[in-house]
Enzyme design. Structure first.
Site, short mmCIF file in Angstrom:
data_model
loop_
_atom_site.label_atom_id
_atom_site.label_comp_id
_atom_site.label_asym_id
_atom_site.label_seq_id
_atom_site.Cartn_x
_atom_site.Cartn_y
_atom_site.Cartn_z
N LEU A 33 39.05 43.84 31.06
CA LEU A 33 39.21 45.20 31.58
C LEU A 33 38.08 45.45 32.87
O LEU A 33 37.79 46.25 32.65
CB LEU A 33 38.75 46.04 30.09
CG LEU A 33 39.96 45.84 28.55
CD1 LEU A 33 39.80 46.57 27.85
CD2 LEU A 33 41.72 46.05 29.53
N TYR A 139 38.98 34.25 48.91
CA TYR A 139 40.25 34.92 47.69
C TYR A 139 41.61 34.25 47.54
O TYR A 139 42.38 33.64 47.07
CB TYR A 139 41.30 36.57 47.83
CG TYR A 139 42.16 36.96 47.37
CD1 TYR A 139 42.48 36.68 46.09
CD2 TYR A 139 43.34 36.99 48.35
CE1 TYR A 139 43.33 37.43 45.33
CE2 TYR A 139 44.75 38.18 47.71
CZ TYR A 139 44.30 37.73 46.50
OH TYR A 139 45.57 37.85 45.57
#
Ligand SMILES: NC(=O)c1ccc[n+]([C@@H]2O[C@H](COP(=O)([O-])OP(=O)(O)OC[C@H]3O[C@@H](n4cnc5c(N)ncnc54)[C@H](O)[C@@H]3O)[C@@H](O)[C@H]2O)c1
Length: 325
Positions: A33, A139
């Site tokens: 989360l 990334y």
């Protein structure tokens, strides 16, 4: 099938979980989360962090999945440039722990969320899957490393993987209360809709002198529900004993920033003021997928990825949330 979905509380994962349920599968969401939302998860949510090996091992022991879809990742390009350590540590350690847990429990099939960012600045457009992969940010580097891990694990340990390189995921499933809720938001369509609804004063156009017809960047937008259908097809392919594959998920059609802005004005009826800003470093002028391999290998064809349908679904989701707030 019982399918462990890492990152299933996130934007794409929450839609795919709903689609898995619709097709009679039993998804189990594993998510810490950090960027996801518990209220978007329509199945059992196991709160846990992939970087905590014991947590993912415990989830496998308790829920006994037969296959995995791996969405969980850090995925903000600019943050990855500022803080590469976090990206390599979380994305790679998370993948290593996940693959260890799969091996420990004899799970041999994985669908992995990769990205067009693994191609870097393309030398050829539309970009075929065998285009050189030379990412231009950490990334993309971290995602490419995971692709390579999956291929090596396949050769050494018999793991079978479907590597899915998404282009620009967009759109929503407003009837299900699902849509894009990133904080901070970095994606063009939700940003334009925030301007349309008055939550932001104006949109920013990064770069006006790219070598494109109107000078702005061109991207290939794929509806999140079409992405989901490709995941279902990839799972079926692996479950039927199909070999590992790496596929682009895009439509093969690109839209410039100005074209998306015009379409968003049309759909919303709002003015959407926009200002010109300097181009961002490492933003390639055109990213459009060569999209035929996914069609040939999975029999998958996008059905709701025309730009107007994408923006209309996202706008509907945005409006309903704004009304409820
Ligand atoms: N959105 C796009 O356009 C796009 C394009 C290409 C690739 N991708 C990839 O698709 C995947 C999903 O993207 P998204 O837009 O839904 O992102 P998202 O941030 O909405 O979802 C990622 C989810 O992973 C969870 N997560 C992150 N690190 C975790 C960890 N260590 N352990 C457990 N859970 C963790 C987050 O809480 C979140 O729910 C990502 O891997 C992303 O790199 C997305």
């Amino acid at each position: 099938m019982r399918i462990l979905v890492t990152g299933g509380a996130g934007y794409i994962g929450s839609h795919v979980i709903w689609q898995l349920l619709e097709h009679g599968h039993t998804p189990i969401c594993f998510d810490n989360l950090t960027t996801g939302h518990a209220d978007a998860v329509r199945c059992l949510l196991v709160e846990g962090d992939l970087c905590r090996r014991e947590q993912i091992l415990a989830a496998f022991a308790e829920h006994r999945p037969e296959a995995v879809i791996h969405f969980a990742a850090r995925s903000l390009v600019s943050e990855s440039v500022r803080d590469p350590r976090r990206y390599f540590r979380d994305n790679l350690l998370g993948a290593l722990n996940l693959l260890d847990a799969m091996e420990a429990h004899g799970v041999r099939s994985i669908v992995f969320s990769s990205t067009a960012a693994t191609y870097g600045v393309p030398s050829k457009v539309p970009i075929p899957e065998d285009h050189p992969q030379i990412p231009v940010n950490p990334y993309g580097d971290s995602k490419l490393c995971i692709e390579r891990m999956l291929i090596s694990y396949g050769r050494a340990y018999g793991l079978r993987s479907a590597i899915l390189r998404y282009f620009n995921a967009a759109g929503a499933a407003p009837e299900q209360g699902l849509g894009e809720r990133h904080h901070p938001e970095t994606h063009l369509i939700p940003l334009l809709l925030e301007v349309a609804s008055g939550a932001r004063p104006r949109a920013q156009i990064f770069g006006r002198d790219y070598a494109t017809a109107d000078g702005t960047c061109i991207r290939d937008y794929i509806h999140v529900l079409d992405l989901g259908e490709a995941h279902l097809a990839a799972l079926a392919h692996l479950a039927a004993g199909g070999e590992s594959l790496a596929l682009n998920l895009g439509t093969g059609t690109g839209y410039s920033v100005l074209e998306v802005l015009a379409a968003a004005r049309e759909v919303t009826g709002a003015e959407i003021p926009a200002e010109d800003c300097p181009a961002r470093e490492g933003d390639p002028p055109i990213l459009v997928a060569a999209a035929d391999r996914a069609r040939a290998r999975l029999g998958w064809t996008p059905t709701c990825s025309d730009l107007t349908s994408i923006i209309r679904s996202a706008w509907e989701f945005h409006r309903v949330r704004a009304e409820r707030a």
